[in-house]
Motif scaffolding. Sequence first.
Motif, PDB file in Angstrom:
ATOM      1  N   GLU A  11       3.298  23.340  33.895  1.00  0.00           N
ATOM      2  CA  GLU A  11       3.677  21.942  34.180  1.00  0.00           C
ATOM      3  C   GLU A  11       4.233  21.256  32.942  1.00  0.00           C
ATOM      4  O   GLU A  11       5.149  20.448  33.034  1.00  0.00           O
ATOM      5  N   GLN A  12       3.694  21.580  31.785  1.00  0.00           N
ATOM      6  CA  GLN A  12       4.165  20.983  30.531  1.00  0.00           C
ATOM      7  C   GLN A  12       5.467  21.614  30.037  1.00  0.00           C
ATOM      8  O   GLN A  12       6.124  21.062  29.155  1.00  0.00           O
ATOM      9  N   ASN A  13       5.822  22.749  30.605  1.00  0.00           N
ATOM     10  CA  ASN A  13       7.019  23.488  30.185  1.00  0.00           C
ATOM     11  C   ASN A  13       7.858  23.876  31.404  1.00  0.00           C
ATOM     12  O   ASN A  13       7.908  25.045  31.788  1.00  0.00           O
ATOM     13  N   PRO A  14       8.534  22.897  32.002  1.00  0.00           N
ATOM     14  CA  PRO A  14       9.279  23.186  33.236  1.00  0.00           C
ATOM     15  C   PRO A  14      10.457  24.141  33.060  1.00  0.00           C
ATOM     16  O   PRO A  14      11.006  24.625  34.045  1.00  0.00           O
ATOM     17  N   ASN A  15      10.820  24.445  31.824  1.00  0.00           N
ATOM     18  CA  ASN A  15      11.924  25.382  31.596  1.00  0.00           C
ATOM     19  C   ASN A  15      11.479  26.832  31.576  1.00  0.00           C
ATOM     20  O   ASN A  15      12.310  27.739  31.523  1.00  0.00           O
ATOM     21  N   ILE A  16      10.166  27.078  31.615  1.00  0.00           N
ATOM     22  CA  ILE A  16       9.679  28.448  31.679  1.00  0.00           C
ATOM     23  C   ILE A  16      10.024  29.006  33.060  1.00  0.00           C
ATOM     24  O   ILE A  16       9.725  28.398  34.080  1.00  0.00           O
ATOM     25  N   LEU A  17      10.656  30.159  33.063  1.00  0.00           N
ATOM     26  CA  LEU A  17      11.041  30.776  34.327  1.00  0.00           C
ATOM     27  C   LEU A  17       9.834  31.469  34.947  1.00  0.00           C
ATOM     28  O   LEU A  17       9.233  32.344  34.334  1.00  0.00           O
ATOM     29  N   THR A  18       9.490  31.035  36.152  1.00  0.00           N
ATOM     30  CA  THR A  18       8.405  31.654  36.908  1.00  0.00           C
ATOM     31  C   THR A  18       8.993  32.295  38.156  1.00  0.00           C
ATOM     32  O   THR A  18      10.148  32.050  38.515  1.00  0.00           O
ATOM     33  N   TRP A  19       8.175  33.087  38.823  1.00  0.00           N
ATOM     34  CA  TRP A  19       8.643  33.762  40.036  1.00  0.00           C
ATOM     35  C   TRP A  19       9.132  32.741  41.055  1.00  0.00           C
ATOM     36  O   TRP A  19      10.209  32.890  41.628  1.00  0.00           O
ATOM     37  N   GLU A  20       8.364  31.703  41.272  1.00  0.00           N
ATOM     38  CA  GLU A  20       8.738  30.684  42.263  1.00  0.00           C
ATOM     39  C   GLU A  20      10.028  29.977  41.870  1.00  0.00           C
ATOM     40  O   GLU A  20      10.888  29.716  42.708  1.00  0.00           O
ATOM     41  N   ARG A  21      10.193  29.682  40.607  1.00  0.00           N
ATOM     42  CA  ARG A  21      11.399  28.974  40.147  1.00  0.00           C
ATOM     43  C   ARG A  21      12.652  29.838  40.268  1.00  0.00           C
ATOM     44  O   ARG A  21      13.731  29.343  40.553  1.00  0.00           O
ATOM     45  N   VAL A  22      12.516  31.131  40.045  1.00  0.00           N
ATOM     46  CA  VAL A  22      13.674  32.028  40.094  1.00  0.00           C
ATOM     47  C   VAL A  22      13.921  32.568  41.503  1.00  0.00           C
ATOM     48  O   VAL A  22      15.051  32.577  41.982  1.00  0.00           O
ATOM     49  N   PHE A  23      12.852  32.999  42.179  1.00  0.00           N
ATOM     50  CA  PHE A  23      13.000  33.714  43.445  1.00  0.00           C
ATOM     51  C   PHE A  23      12.515  32.932  44.667  1.00  0.00           C
ATOM     52  O   PHE A  23      12.523  33.468  45.770  1.00  0.00           O
ATOM     53  N   GLY A  24      12.096  31.696  44.476  1.00  0.00           N
ATOM     54  CA  GLY A  24      11.520  30.926  45.570  1.00  0.00           C
ATOM     55  C   GLY A  24      12.440  30.692  46.754  1.00  0.00           C
ATOM     56  O   GLY A  24      11.982  30.522  47.876  1.00  0.00           O
ATOM     57  N   ASN A  25      13.740  30.695  46.531  1.00  0.00           N
ATOM     58  CA  ASN A  25      14.677  30.443  47.625  1.00  0.00           C
ATOM     59  C   ASN A  25      15.471  31.689  48.033  1.00  0.00           C
ATOM     60  O   ASN A  25      16.533  31.599  48.634  1.00  0.00           O
ATOM     61  N   VAL A  26      14.925  32.866  47.726  1.00  0.00           N
ATOM     62  CA  VAL A  26      15.546  34.122  48.161  1.00  0.00           C
ATOM     63  C   VAL A  26      15.199  34.344  49.625  1.00  0.00           C
ATOM     64  O   VAL A  26      14.053  34.191  50.034  1.00  0.00           O
ATOM     65  N   VAL A  27      16.209  34.696  50.401  1.00  0.00           N
ATOM     66  CA  VAL A  27      16.024  34.975  51.827  1.00  0.00           C
ATOM     67  C   VAL A  27      16.456  36.406  52.126  1.00  0.00           C
ATOM     68  O   VAL A  27      17.165  37.025  51.335  1.00  0.00           O
ATOM     69  N   GLU A  28      16.027  36.899  53.273  1.00  0.00           N
ATOM     70  CA  GLU A  28      16.408  38.261  53.666  1.00  0.00           C
ATOM     71  C   GLU A  28      17.870  38.333  54.087  1.00  0.00           C
ATOM     72  O   GLU A  28      18.568  39.301  53.838  1.00  0.00           O
ATOM     73  N   ASN A  29      18.352  37.275  54.755  1.00  0.00           N
ATOM     74  CA  ASN A  29      19.749  37.219  55.157  1.00  0.00           C
ATOM     75  C   ASN A  29      20.146  35.776  55.412  1.00  0.00           C
ATOM     76  O   ASN A  29      19.298  34.887  55.444  1.00  0.00           O
ATOM     77  N   PHE A  30      21.417  35.558  55.585  1.00  0.00           N
ATOM     78  CA  PHE A  30      21.949  34.221  55.847  1.00  0.00           C
ATOM     79  C   PHE A  30      22.174  33.986  57.339  1.00  0.00           C
ATOM     80  O   PHE A  30      22.890  33.091  57.729  1.00  0.00           O
TER      81      PHE A  30
END
Length: 130
Positions: free
Chosen positions: A102-121
């Motif tokens: 929370e204090q470091n919002p620029n740290i890349l986490t799984w949710e921040r990087v992959f949270g909006n990955v979908v199987e297909n469009f």
Amino acid sequence: MADQKKLLVVLISKGVTDRQQASNQDRALFILKANKTPYHTVDGMDPNERERRNQLFAISKIRGNYPQFFFIHQDGSTHFIGNFEEIENVNETSNLPKDVLEQNPNILTWERVFGNVVENFGKENVTSKG
């Protein structure tokens, strides 16, 4: 574009002979499955996927090093995320204490990087399902 849905493509080689690359591939696919992140694979050794492999190599500017990770956006654009080390780092930083994240919002986490990955469009994709 960060909030838009995207596909994850993993460039692998089922015929890779380098032990470190083979181990990294196995570990990366395990991390993706453990995080329940949908992905598609492109096998760099498959002659039927040679053209797609070469397109991905051109984007990453890295040839013959597996695995490689790419996002495909809804507009059709593809960008290189990184190699195994980047994915492993994101996986590890996701385990940092919540207050640190929370204090470091620029740290890349799984949710921040992959949270909006979908199987297909919602339409057929040109890559192989992973």
